[in-house]
Each structure stands twice: as structure tokens, then as C-alpha cells.
Design a protein around this motif. Sequence first.
Motif, PDB file in Angstrom:
ATOM      1  N   ARG A  94       0.850  -1.174   0.000  1.00  0.00           N
ATOM      2  CA  ARG A  94       0.000   0.000   0.000  1.00  0.00           C
ATOM      3  C   ARG A  94       0.893   1.233   0.000  1.00  0.00           C
ATOM      4  NH1 ARG A  94      -4.311  -0.450   4.464  1.00  0.00           N
ATOM      5  NH2 ARG A  94      -5.339   0.965   3.042  1.00  0.00           N
ATOM      6  N   THR A  95       0.286   2.393  -0.086  1.00  0.00           N
ATOM      7  CA  THR A  95       1.048   3.645  -0.102  1.00  0.00           C
ATOM      8  C   THR A  95       1.937   3.761   1.131  1.00  0.00           C
ATOM      9  OG1 THR A  95      -0.753   4.689  -1.322  1.00  0.00           O
ATOM     10  CG2 THR A  95       0.839   6.149  -0.276  1.00  0.00           C
ATOM     11  N   GLU A  96       1.420   3.366   2.289  1.00  0.00           N
ATOM     12  CA  GLU A  96       2.193   3.455   3.532  1.00  0.00           C
ATOM     13  C   GLU A  96       3.471   2.627   3.452  1.00  0.00           C
ATOM     14  OE1 GLU A  96      -1.277   2.069   4.000  1.00  0.00           O
ATOM     15  OE2 GLU A  96      -1.761   4.159   3.624  1.00  0.00           O
ATOM     16  N   ASP A  97       3.400   1.465   2.800  1.00  0.00           N
ATOM     17  CA  ASP A  97       4.580   0.610   2.679  1.00  0.00           C
ATOM     18  C   ASP A  97       5.657   1.272   1.833  1.00  0.00           C
ATOM     19  OD1 ASP A  97       3.317  -1.483   4.156  1.00  0.00           O
ATOM     20  OD2 ASP A  97       2.210  -2.042   2.352  1.00  0.00           O
ATOM     21  N   LEU A  98       5.237   1.888   0.730  1.00  0.00           N
ATOM     22  CA  LEU A  98       6.210   2.576  -0.121  1.00  0.00           C
ATOM     23  C   LEU A  98       6.775   3.807   0.580  1.00  0.00           C
ATOM     24  CD1 LEU A  98       4.574   2.331  -3.658  1.00  0.00           C
ATOM     25  CD2 LEU A  98       6.449   0.991  -2.721  1.00  0.00           C
ATOM     26  N   LEU A  99       5.932   4.516   1.315  1.00  0.00           N
ATOM     27  CA  LEU A  99       6.411   5.678   2.064  1.00  0.00           C
ATOM     28  C   LEU A  99       7.423   5.261   3.125  1.00  0.00           C
ATOM     29  CD1 LEU A  99       3.140   7.768   2.471  1.00  0.00           C
ATOM     30  CD2 LEU A  99       5.115   8.309   1.053  1.00  0.00           C
TER      31      LEU A  99
ATOM     32  N   ASP B 214       6.500  12.213  -2.689  1.00  0.00           N
ATOM     33  CA  ASP B 214       5.113  11.817  -2.879  1.00  0.00           C
ATOM     34  C   ASP B 214       5.068  10.592  -3.781  1.00  0.00           C
ATOM     35  OD1 ASP B 214       2.381  11.932  -2.519  1.00  0.00           O
ATOM     36  OD2 ASP B 214       2.055  13.429  -4.087  1.00  0.00           O
ATOM     37  N   ILE B 215       3.992   9.821  -3.674  1.00  0.00           N
ATOM     38  CA  ILE B 215       3.793   8.606  -4.472  1.00  0.00           C
ATOM     39  C   ILE B 215       2.588   8.811  -5.384  1.00  0.00           C
ATOM     40  CG2 ILE B 215       3.157   6.154  -4.368  1.00  0.00           C
ATOM     41  CD1 ILE B 215       5.779   6.352  -3.117  1.00  0.00           C
ATOM     42  N   LYS B 216       2.742   8.457  -6.651  1.00  0.00           N
ATOM     43  CA  LYS B 216       1.620   8.416  -7.605  1.00  0.00           C
ATOM     44  C   LYS B 216       1.572   7.006  -8.172  1.00  0.00           C
ATOM     45  CE  LYS B 216       0.848  12.846  -7.348  1.00  0.00           C
ATOM     46  NZ  LYS B 216      -0.108  13.314  -6.416  1.00  0.00           N
ATOM     47  N   TRP B 217       0.432   6.361  -8.042  1.00  0.00           N
ATOM     48  CA  TRP B 217       0.299   4.970  -8.476  1.00  0.00           C
ATOM     49  C   TRP B 217       0.106   4.858  -9.978  1.00  0.00           C
ATOM     50  CZ3 TRP B 217       1.102   0.693  -5.630  1.00  0.00           C
ATOM     51  CH2 TRP B 217       1.236   0.868  -4.257  1.00  0.00           C
ATOM     52  N   VAL B 218       0.737   3.840 -10.579  1.00  0.00           N
ATOM     53  CA  VAL B 218       0.543   3.510 -11.994  1.00  0.00           C
ATOM     54  C   VAL B 218      -0.366   2.294 -12.077  1.00  0.00           C
ATOM     55  CG1 VAL B 218       1.685   2.810 -14.138  1.00  0.00           C
ATOM     56  CG2 VAL B 218       2.790   4.450 -12.616  1.00  0.00           C
ATOM     57  N   ASP B 219       0.017   1.200 -11.411  1.00  0.00           N
ATOM     58  CA  ASP B 219      -0.819   0.008 -11.280  1.00  0.00           C
ATOM     59  C   ASP B 219      -0.440  -0.692  -9.981  1.00  0.00           C
ATOM     60  OD1 ASP B 219       1.468  -1.601 -11.795  1.00  0.00           O
ATOM     61  OD2 ASP B 219       1.085  -1.578 -13.944  1.00  0.00           O
ATOM     62  N   ASP B 220      -0.843  -1.977  -9.825  1.00  0.00           N
ATOM     63  CA  ASP B 220      -0.623  -2.673  -8.553  1.00  0.00           C
ATOM     64  C   ASP B 220       0.841  -2.894  -8.196  1.00  0.00           C
ATOM     65  OD1 ASP B 220      -3.303  -2.780  -8.178  1.00  0.00           O
ATOM     66  OD2 ASP B 220      -3.546  -4.870  -8.817  1.00  0.00           O
ATOM     67  N   THR B 221       1.716  -2.923  -9.198  1.00  0.00           N
ATOM     68  CA  THR B 221       3.129  -3.196  -8.913  1.00  0.00           C
ATOM     69  C   THR B 221       4.058  -2.116  -9.449  1.00  0.00           C
ATOM     70  OG1 THR B 221       3.319  -4.528 -10.902  1.00  0.00           O
ATOM     71  CG2 THR B 221       2.804  -5.701  -8.862  1.00  0.00           C
ATOM     72  N   HIS B 222       3.496  -0.978  -9.857  1.00  0.00           N
ATOM     73  CA  HIS B 222       4.302   0.140 -10.352  1.00  0.00           C
ATOM     74  C   HIS B 222       3.786   1.445  -9.752  1.00  0.00           C
ATOM     75  CE1 HIS B 222       5.185  -2.821 -13.463  1.00  0.00           C
ATOM     76  NE2 HIS B 222       6.279  -2.121 -13.726  1.00  0.00           N
ATOM     77  N   ALA B 223       4.715   2.309  -9.384  1.00  0.00           N
ATOM     78  CA  ALA B 223       4.345   3.627  -8.856  1.00  0.00           C
ATOM     79  C   ALA B 223       5.418   4.619  -9.271  1.00  0.00           C
ATOM     80  CB  ALA B 223       4.208   3.585  -7.341  1.00  0.00           C
ATOM     81  N   LEU B 224       5.054   5.888  -9.222  1.00  0.00           N
ATOM     82  CA  LEU B 224       6.014   6.955  -9.499  1.00  0.00           C
ATOM     83  C   LEU B 224       6.367   7.625  -8.179  1.00  0.00           C
ATOM     84  CD1 LEU B 224       4.300   8.554 -12.635  1.00  0.00           C
ATOM     85  CD2 LEU B 224       6.178   6.916 -12.598  1.00  0.00           C
TER      86      LEU B 224
END
Length: 184
Positions: free
Chosen positions: A48-53, A65-75
Motif C-alpha cells: 500500500r502507499t504506507e509501505d512505499l512511504l 510523494d507517491i503516484k500509483w501507476v498500477d498494482d506493482t508500479h508507482a512513481l
Amino acid sequence: MLSGNTKSRESIQEPGFDYYNHEVPDIDLSDCEFPHVIEIYDFPQEFRTEDLLRVFCSYQKKGFDIKWVDDTHALGVFSSPITARDALGIKHTMVKIRPLSQATRAAKAKARAYAEFLQPAKERPETSAALARRLVISALGVRSKQSKTEREAELKKLQEARERKRLEAKQREDIWEGRDQSTV
């Protein structure tokens, strides 16, 4: 005590990665359209976002900041290209990262589609509730319950913030114009 075999068997295994001499790869982000954005990929779908943060927690105060692309990719959007380049040197077991120039087609398309939302992350400026309080009190037509000393302290704080902002602007202008800072 064991007897018989007096040969000492020493086996030294070389590490696969030299952590003492780790150097961040020199990645040129200047040709990239968004040099402050990196792609975060190949992480579990359950993230989830918290995990990436949490992975990038050391960059949150600098602006991240995180912007999601799909379930396994984010910016990952950083406050500057320098911070993004620094983050590219992170080694993490659960996520992989790469510059946007090497990202998947979907990540690049998402970055272009949301270009206005991918501006470098900036910290929120220091604020005060004085203006909001004054507007609400005047709209309702009631008297403030704030003491005179509290009002004066808040006013002084606002004046100090204005002066600090003016000084920072002057310093930026002096640096830009090449004026000597020691005479200020």
C-alpha cells in the motif's frame, strides 16, 4: 580435544556486494522529461502507499510523494533531481527503482498524462490561524476571546515570518546578481 587431523581448514568467502565501498551509480537525469521522478516497480501487489512511504521515509521531510501507476508500479516524486538521483542508490529487498527514462511505457504515459501533478514536491509553508480567526470573528460579529498579549505575540510572529521571507528573497536576488554576501 580431537586428534589426528592437525591441518587447519580456513575458508574465507568473499561477499557478493561490497557495502563499505558502495557508490551511487552516476545516472544522468538531465535528458529526462521529469528528472525529479523515478519509477518504483516489482513490489508485491499487497503493498500500500504506507509501505512505499516507509521505504522512502528518509526523503519525506525533504519532499516526497507517491503516484500509483498500477498494482506493482508507482512513481516517486521528489523535491529535486538531486534527491531523486540519491534515492536511485537505495538497495531494498522488496522494491526496485529506476529513472523515469528507463521506465515502462505505462509509467511514462502516466507521467505525461499527470504532468501538472508531478511538479516537485514542496514543503507546506509555515502558517498561522490569525487570518482565519479574524475572518470568522468579523463574519459572525463576535468578540475575540484571545488576550491582548496573545494577539501581540501572534502579530510579532507574523512580522518575523514576513521579515524572514523578505531576507530570503533578498539573498536569492543577491546571489543571482553576484553581489557579495559578506557586506550584508
